[in-house]
Write an enzyme that holds these catalytic residues in place. Structure first.
Site, PDB file in Angstrom:
ATOM      1  N   HIS A  69     -25.503  29.644 -48.853  1.00  0.00           N
ATOM      2  CA  HIS A  69     -25.440  28.713 -47.721  1.00  0.00           C
ATOM      3  C   HIS A  69     -26.875  28.193 -47.541  1.00  0.00           C
ATOM      4  CE1 HIS A  69     -23.628  27.568 -43.711  1.00  0.00           C
ATOM      5  NE2 HIS A  69     -24.899  27.351 -43.477  1.00  0.00           N
ATOM      6  N   ILE A  70     -27.052  26.888 -47.445  1.00  0.00           N
ATOM      7  CA  ILE A  70     -28.381  26.320 -47.273  1.00  0.00           C
ATOM      8  C   ILE A  70     -29.023  26.935 -46.036  1.00  0.00           C
ATOM      9  CG2 ILE A  70     -29.610  24.186 -46.632  1.00  0.00           C
ATOM     10  CD1 ILE A  70     -28.805  24.345 -49.567  1.00  0.00           C
ATOM     11  N   HIS A  71     -30.275  27.327 -46.186  1.00  0.00           N
ATOM     12  CA  HIS A  71     -31.023  27.871 -45.044  1.00  0.00           C
ATOM     13  C   HIS A  71     -32.510  27.692 -45.291  1.00  0.00           C
ATOM     14  CE1 HIS A  71     -30.655  31.159 -47.925  1.00  0.00           C
ATOM     15  NE2 HIS A  71     -31.783  31.654 -47.433  1.00  0.00           N
ATOM     16  N   GLU A  72     -33.225  27.552 -44.203  1.00  0.00           N
ATOM     17  CA  GLU A  72     -34.669  27.339 -44.253  1.00  0.00           C
ATOM     18  C   GLU A  72     -35.371  28.587 -43.743  1.00  0.00           C
ATOM     19  OE1 GLU A  72     -37.202  23.736 -42.683  1.00  0.00           O
ATOM     20  OE2 GLU A  72     -36.749  25.131 -41.062  1.00  0.00           O
TER      21      GLU A  72
END
Length: 74
Positions: A69-72
């Site tokens: 899952h995209i995460h920063e």
């Protein structure tokens, strides 16, 4: 706050919608992440007395990322 922090104050920001590919982010989602990043940085400066930041994404299977899952990271 990250469950397994790399350093004190390590925070992860996720978009609400499940996204695997960074290029799938809408303009609105990108702006939401940007605003939350700025807000988070201000809080970390005030509460943790942070004097520097690393901000980034691990994109793709060879990047070291372990969450699908995209995460920063901040």
């Amino acid at each position: 706050v990250n469950l397994f922090p790399y350093n004190p104050g390590h925070i992860i920001i996720f978009p609400k919608r499940h996204i695997i590919n960074y290029l799938e982010l809408t303009e609105e989602e990108s702006l939401d992440i940007h605003r939350l990043t700025q807000k988070t940085m201000r809080i970390l400066e005030e509460e943790w007395r942070v004097q520097g930041f690393n901000i980034g994404y691990n994109l793709g299977k060879n990047s070291g990322g372990s969450i699908p899952h995209i995460h920063e990271h901040i």
